[in-house]
Motif scaffolding. Structure first.
Motif, PDB file in Angstrom:
ATOM      1  N   VAL A 113      36.250  26.100  86.947  1.00 23.57           N
ATOM      2  CA  VAL A 113      35.187  25.820  87.123  1.00 23.57           C
ATOM      3  C   VAL A 113      34.889  24.051  85.979  1.00 23.57           C
ATOM      4  O   VAL A 113      34.725  23.073  87.177  1.00 23.57           O
ATOM      5  CB  VAL A 113      34.099  25.983  86.776  1.00 23.57           C
ATOM      6  CG1 VAL A 113      32.287  25.451  86.992  1.00 23.57           C
ATOM      7  CG2 VAL A 113      34.151  27.381  88.077  1.00 23.57           C
ATOM      8  N   ARG A 114      34.955  24.064  85.072  1.00 21.24           N
ATOM      9  CA  ARG A 114      34.470  22.952  84.110  1.00 21.24           C
ATOM     10  C   ARG A 114      35.910  21.387  84.272  1.00 21.24           C
ATOM     11  O   ARG A 114      35.708  19.834  84.587  1.00 21.24           O
ATOM     12  CB  ARG A 114      35.101  23.469  82.728  1.00 21.24           C
ATOM     13  CG  ARG A 114      34.122  23.955  82.043  1.00 21.24           C
ATOM     14  CD  ARG A 114      33.388  23.629  80.419  1.00 21.24           C
ATOM     15  NE  ARG A 114      35.285  24.428  79.859  1.00 21.24           N
ATOM     16  CZ  ARG A 114      35.374  25.226  79.463  1.00 21.24           C
ATOM     17  NH1 ARG A 114      34.634  26.110  78.969  1.00 21.24           N
ATOM     18  NH2 ARG A 114      36.475  25.335  78.668  1.00 21.24           N
ATOM     19  N   LYS A 116      37.616  21.381  87.687  1.00 24.65           N
ATOM     20  CA  LYS A 116      37.604  20.868  89.053  1.00 24.65           C
ATOM     21  C   LYS A 116      35.934  20.040  89.286  1.00 24.65           C
ATOM     22  O   LYS A 116      36.695  18.975  89.435  1.00 24.65           O
ATOM     23  CB  LYS A 116      36.879  21.870  89.712  1.00 24.65           C
ATOM     24  CG  LYS A 116      37.225  22.246  90.970  1.00 24.65           C
ATOM     25  CD  LYS A 116      37.335  22.976  91.801  1.00 24.65           C
ATOM     26  CE  LYS A 116      37.090  23.042  93.336  1.00 24.65           C
ATOM     27  NZ  LYS A 116      36.125  23.439  94.151  1.00 24.65           N
ATOM     28  N   GLN A 117      34.760  19.848  87.879  1.00 24.20           N
ATOM     29  CA  GLN A 117      34.296  19.376  88.162  1.00 24.20           C
ATOM     30  C   GLN A 117      34.462  18.293  87.372  1.00 24.20           C
ATOM     31  O   GLN A 117      34.509  16.790  87.685  1.00 24.20           O
ATOM     32  CB  GLN A 117      32.874  19.803  87.374  1.00 24.20           C
ATOM     33  CG  GLN A 117      31.339  19.078  86.978  1.00 24.20           C
ATOM     34  CD  GLN A 117      30.918  18.877  88.123  1.00 24.20           C
ATOM     35  OE1 GLN A 117      30.311  19.594  89.432  1.00 24.20           O
ATOM     36  NE2 GLN A 117      30.045  17.770  88.218  1.00 24.20           N
ATOM     37  N   ALA A 120      36.093  15.875  90.246  1.00 20.56           N
ATOM     38  CA  ALA A 120      35.694  15.602  90.932  1.00 20.56           C
ATOM     39  C   ALA A 120      34.623  14.391  89.651  1.00 20.56           C
ATOM     40  O   ALA A 120      34.468  12.854  90.942  1.00 20.56           O
ATOM     41  CB  ALA A 120      34.350  16.257  91.348  1.00 20.56           C
ATOM     42  N   GLU A 121      33.979  14.228  89.011  1.00 20.94           N
ATOM     43  CA  GLU A 121      33.641  12.846  88.285  1.00 20.94           C
ATOM     44  C   GLU A 121      34.746  12.115  87.934  1.00 20.94           C
ATOM     45  O   GLU A 121      34.431  10.770  88.298  1.00 20.94           O
ATOM     46  CB  GLU A 121      32.776  13.247  86.663  1.00 20.94           C
ATOM     47  CG  GLU A 121      31.843  14.403  87.252  1.00 20.94           C
ATOM     48  CD  GLU A 121      31.121  15.344  85.762  1.00 20.94           C
ATOM     49  OE1 GLU A 121      31.841  14.581  85.506  1.00 20.94           O
ATOM     50  OE2 GLU A 121      30.344  15.739  86.346  1.00 20.94           O
TER      51      GLU A 121
ATOM     52  N   THR B 144      30.277  12.229  91.643  1.00 23.46           N
ATOM     53  CA  THR B 144      31.556  13.729  92.431  1.00 23.46           C
ATOM     54  C   THR B 144      32.223  13.237  93.664  1.00 23.46           C
ATOM     55  O   THR B 144      31.713  12.256  94.412  1.00 23.46           O
ATOM     56  CB  THR B 144      30.997  14.928  92.334  1.00 23.46           C
ATOM     57  OG1 THR B 144      30.435  14.908  93.043  1.00 23.46           O
ATOM     58  CG2 THR B 144      30.881  15.161  91.135  1.00 23.46           C
ATOM     59  N   GLU B 146      36.081  14.012  96.494  1.00 26.82           N
ATOM     60  CA  GLU B 146      36.685  14.938  95.982  1.00 26.82           C
ATOM     61  C   GLU B 146      37.771  14.635  95.669  1.00 26.82           C
ATOM     62  O   GLU B 146      39.037  13.556  96.132  1.00 26.82           O
ATOM     63  CB  GLU B 146      36.827  15.835  97.691  1.00 26.82           C
ATOM     64  CG  GLU B 146      38.466  17.100  97.855  1.00 26.82           C
ATOM     65  CD  GLU B 146      38.557  17.451  99.462  1.00 26.82           C
ATOM     66  OE1 GLU B 146      39.464  18.051  99.465  1.00 26.82           O
ATOM     67  OE2 GLU B 146      38.168  16.402 100.030  1.00 26.82           O
TER      68      GLU B 146
END
Lengths: 137, 371
Positions: A113-114, A116-117, A120-121, B144, B146
């Protein structure tokens, strides 16, 4: 086991408390030291010494004989000991499944999760090139 | 006769007490924490880790606090600390091609696989002071998008496929990796030792040396083939476990400099390379390092080595800011005996001079009479 090296000692300890742990002892008490980190010339060539990192290590033996080794960047000896304990438990037929299910899997999920965040950023800063329409007038 | 002189213990003790007070500053201002330094002065922490040659954010933050923000003093503290710990061994070489990139730009190709990713950068800011930071506003949440799962191969690997760029030198079977923290430096030094020296070298020194090559002192026509920053995994072959164990991840910056060609009667011309790698987000450092690494390859590439940046003894002997500051700053320690002997010599020389000039200036008549 890489997941454990990325977790905090407190997170591992909290999840370990949920298991009824078998008797175990320190085979190597937690110890701090250095590992020389290596890179490669050009990224893919011969190795060279880049600089050192602090590393903590420990080893734990279960009463049933399984030996686990714990290594982690940093100077948190307790974290190294917890990783060693998990490494020993994973090898035990009685505890292997529970450690994977109750400790490693949820920590892996948190790590993903970390990441992926963060990904995305990062992705939002990717450049989209476009061609200017030529003024023909 | 040599007379030992002692003294100053109380003055030293009180000076250090005063230093602790000065370090803390106005006590009505909240004290800074290591987390605050690590999180909010992250690039200073990165520099201290790189040049202190020790990856440990918390220790680097402590060193910065103790050194009152004097980064060379902080680097000195970190170097001294590393001498107190045993070394378990060396890691497997990190795989920068598999980096989880947070930033990755190329100035040579617009359309690189994986794309141009700006990440957190000062580039394209207007360098205007921002008064909102003085007030302490909460920043907007990051945008953000994808994330692509496409790999981000190194730009040099792409050029390498067509043979347009030289390939990286590979290690000879069973060759050991040079370590300047274990063996004294000898010249000429191999590329592994040069890169280790540059990786822990002073950013300012390397910046000036790299800049000098751009201005014509050892020109080698550089392009920033790629700069990437992000996380890589570290593995260590643990002897007790008997296999490579994961240690966690570290942040690194890598710079691949692409430089003008070499070729010969037997080899087609191709681009040459300079390499930079450092802990944390250290772009200026790795770019400078790559420029200097390329300049130091002058002899290997059959170039005339006339400029300072091409002189490996000069560069490697002066790149270390702990050594440099030690020798420069030792001048302020007592040199009373040394100086007394110089003073004695000078007085003697002056006396001889005044006697000689008195003789030379004496009126001719008197001189003759004297003779």
């Amino acid at each position: 086991m890489a997941v454990l090296a990325h977790a905090e000692a407190g997170e591992i300890a909290a999840r370990l408390r949920a298991l009824a742990l078998p008797p175990h002892q320190d085979l190597r008490a937690p110890e701090n030291g250095l590992v020389m980190l290596r890179g490669r010339v050009g990224g893919d060539g011969a190795p060279f010494n880049l600089g050192e990192a602090t590393v903590s290590r420990a080893a734990v033996r279960l009463a049933s004989g399984e030996v686990g080794f714990g290594y982690t960047l940093g100077r948190d000896g307790e974290k190294a000991r917890l990783i060693a304990l998990c490494d020993a438990l994973v090898q035990s037929s009685d505890f292997g499944g529970a450690v994977e299910r109750e400790i490693i899997a949820p920590l892996r999920e948190q790590l993903m999760v970390r990441r992926k965040q963060a990904a995305a950023e990062t992705a939002a800063t990717k450049v989209d090139f476009y061609t200017m329409v030529r003024g023909e007038g | 006769m040599y007379v030992a002189v002692k003294g100053g213990e109380r003055a030293i003790e009180n000076a250090h007490r005063l230093l602790a007070h000065a370090r803390r500053g106005d006590q009505s201002v909240p004290e800074i924490s290591l987390d605050q330094i690590s999180e909010q002065l992250g690039l200073a922490v990165d520099r201290v880790m790189s040049e202190g040659s020790l990856y440990d954010r918390e220790l680097a933050a402590l060193a910065i606090k103790q050194a009152r923000g004097d980064l060379i003093e902080a680097i000195f503290l970190v170097r001294a600390f590393r001498a107190t710990l045993p070394r378990f061994g060396a890691s497997e070489p990190v795989e920068t091609g598999a980096m989880r990139v947070q930033r990755r730009v190329s100035s040579t190709f617009k359309d690189i696989p994986g794309g141009q990713i700006l990440g957190p950068t000062f580039d394209y800011t207007h360098r205007l002071l921002d008064p909102s930071l003085a007030v302490g506003l909460v920043p907007e949440a990051p945008a953000t998008a994808e994330a692509s799962t496409a790999p981000t191969p190194r730009v040099t690997d792409i050029l390498g496929r067509d043979g347009l760029i030289e390939s990286s030198p590979q290690a000879e079977e069973g060759a050991s990796v040079g370590d300047l923290t274990r063996e004294p430096l000898n010249f000429p030094a191999d590329r592994d030792l040069r890169l280790q020296n540059l990786a822990r070298g002073d950013e300012g020194f390397l910046l000036a040396m790299g800049y000098s090559t751009q201005r014509g002192y050892g020109r080698n026509h550089p392009f920033a083939g790629e700069i990437r920053f992000g996380e890589v995994e570290v593995e260590f072959l643990a002897e007790d476990a008997g296999f490579a164990v994961p240690l966690g991840s570290i942040e690194l910056t890598e710079c691949q400099m692409v430089n003008q060609f070499k070729g010969s009667a037997t080899e087609a011309p191709c681009f040459t390379r300079g390499y930079g790698l450092a802990f944390g987000q250290s772009e200026r450092k790795t770019m400078s390092m790559a420029l200097v690494d390329r300049a130091l390859r002058a002899r290997e590439l059959g170039e005339e080595a006339l400029a300072p940046a091409q002189d490996e003894e000069f560069v490697m002997s002066h790149s270390d800011n702990v050594q440099a500051t030690g020798f420069v700053e030792h001048l302020k320690l007592p040199h009373y005996v040394d100086f007394q002997s110089e003073l004695g010599l000078l007085r003697k020389l002056r006396q001889e001079f005044s006697e000689a000039s008195a003789e030379a200036n004496a009126p001719d008549g008197m001189k003759e009479a004297a003779e």
